[in-house]
Design an enzyme around this catalytic site. Structure first.
Site, short mmCIF file in Angstrom:
data_model
loop_
_atom_site.label_atom_id
_atom_site.label_comp_id
_atom_site.label_asym_id
_atom_site.label_seq_id
_atom_site.Cartn_x
_atom_site.Cartn_y
_atom_site.Cartn_z
N ARG A 56 0.81 -1.22 0.00
CA ARG A 56 0.00 0.00 0.00
C ARG A 56 0.85 1.27 0.00
O ARG A 56 0.68 2.16 -0.83
CB ARG A 56 -0.91 0.04 1.24
CG ARG A 56 -2.20 -0.70 1.11
CD ARG A 56 -2.56 -1.30 2.45
NE ARG A 56 -1.58 -2.32 2.75
CZ ARG A 56 -1.73 -3.59 2.39
NH1 ARG A 56 -2.83 -3.97 1.84
NH2 ARG A 56 -0.78 -4.48 2.61
N THR A 57 1.77 1.38 0.96
CA THR A 57 2.47 2.65 1.16
C THR A 57 3.37 2.98 -0.04
O THR A 57 3.38 4.11 -0.52
CB THR A 57 3.29 2.60 2.46
OG1 THR A 57 2.45 2.08 3.50
CG2 THR A 57 3.81 3.96 2.85
N HIS A 92 4.30 5.80 11.69
CA HIS A 92 3.93 5.66 10.28
C HIS A 92 2.97 6.84 10.02
O HIS A 92 1.76 6.68 9.95
CB HIS A 92 3.25 4.31 10.08
CG HIS A 92 3.01 3.91 8.66
ND1 HIS A 92 3.14 4.78 7.59
CD2 HIS A 92 2.66 2.71 8.11
CE1 HIS A 92 2.87 4.12 6.48
NE2 HIS A 92 2.57 2.87 6.76
N1 CP Z 1 -0.49 -0.03 5.86
C1 CP Z 1 0.73 -0.29 5.36
O1 CP Z 1 1.73 0.32 5.75
O2 CP Z 1 0.75 -1.25 4.42
P1 CP Z 1 2.06 -1.71 3.60
O3 CP Z 1 2.96 -2.39 4.59
O4 CP Z 1 1.55 -2.64 2.52
O5 CP Z 1 2.70 -0.48 3.05
#
Ligand code: CP
Length: 320
Positions: A59-60, A137
């Protein structure tokens, strides 16, 4: 660099409520850009951004890349494997070499808490923390705030409970700082072994039973059980965890009011959350992902010196 946010975004702990609201408000006009057939505005034309991902991400990483491309920045992606980090080069040396190629911003995900701040203090480019160890985050916290505001019409006065593996969660820390600053009441619920010592000192209420958390909350943000960060012994078994702390339909049916269900992803279905809840009518999990692009566009735009009042003009193709 902009005085509105400072040089870097390493966390929400040191942002003021006004700075957090500024980012959320700046994200609003950028939401519409992603709904267009041609998803591009020229706001960051000429800027060069490096995405340094030293830990796995779906996602990020992709959301930052979309945000950068939709603002017309030039982007380069680097991972630890395949780069000279794998040969022993330090993080700072890697970043200084990138700076020698005249970059403007670094987005970094790293397994060590404090890595983003460490880098930001040593290079001229803007640094954005995309998740550092168990620390913060911030863009996830911001997209969670934007999604709550969208869904519930406000943040102030809501009861928001973070459920599960709070100990290992940078998402939990960014959510706690952001929610408290914007006037929400924050709860945490999970096994004692997955709760940081002294968490109450942050101003949160600790719930030991998921049923109590569900009775109290307007919003549940269900955290992933971070098995990769655990040695053995934190929980007896995944089955036992789901039985005691799982967010299930049966439990939600006993809630006294309508709950909004969130999860930062990636989900362990059947471990921390029941699929019928994750895919159910109260879930905003995919709205969180959609909002992630707009929030990251806002952060990139503001750190690059974009004027908040011109974000609306920027999305129309002017206002650089
Ligand atoms: N929510 C999140 O940080 O997902 P990823 O680890 O896929 O980036």
């Amino acid at each position: 660099m902009t005085a509105a946010l400072g040089k870097d975004l390493v966390g929400l702990e040191h942002l003021s409520p006004e700075q957090i609201r500024l980012i959320l408000d700046t994200a609003e006009p950028f939401k519409e850009v992603s709904e267009r057939p041609i998803k591009k505005v020229p706001a960051l034309r000429g800027k060069t951004i490096v995405n340094l991902f030293f830990e796995a991400s779906t996602r990020t990483r992709i959301s930052f890349e979309f945000a950068e491309k939709r603002l017309s920045a030039d982007t380069v992606n680097a991972a630890a494997s395949g780069s000279s980090v794998a040969k022993g080069e330090t993080l700072v040396d890697t970043a200084r070499n990138l700076e020698a190629m005249r970059i403007d911003m670094v987005v970094i995900r790293h397994g060590s808490s404090g890595a983003a701040q460490f880098l930001g203090e040593r290079i001229r480019s803007n640094v954005i923390n995309a998740g550092d160890g168990k620390h913060e985050h911030p863009t996830q916290g911001l997209l969670d705030l934007l999604t709550i505001r969208d869904k519930r019409g406000k943040i102030e006065g809501l009861n928001v409970c973070l459920v599960g593996d709070v100990l290992h969660s940078r998402v939990a820390r960014s959510n706690i700082w952001g929610l408290l600053k914007l006037g929400a009441r924050v709860g945490v619920c999970g096994p004692h072994s997955l709760m940081p010592r002294g968490i109450e000192d942050l101003g949160v209420t600790v719930f030991r039973r998921i049923e109590e958390a569900i009775e109290w909350a307007d919003v549940l943000n269900v955290l992933r059980l971070q098995l990769e960060r655990m040695e053995t012994g934190f929980i007896p078994s995944l089955r036992e965890y789901f039985r005691v702390f799982g967010v299930t339909l049966e439990r939600l049916e006993r809630a006294p009011r309508e709950l909004t269900i969130m999860h930062p992803g990636p989900m362990n279905r059947g471990v921390e959350i029941d699929s019928r809840v994750a895919d159910g009518p109260h879930s905003v999990i995919l709205d969180q992902v959609t909002n992630g692009v707009a929030v990251r566009m806002a952060v990139l735009y503001l750190l690059a010196g974009g004027k908040p009042e011109l974000a609306d003009a920027a999305k129309r193709g002017g206002g650089e």
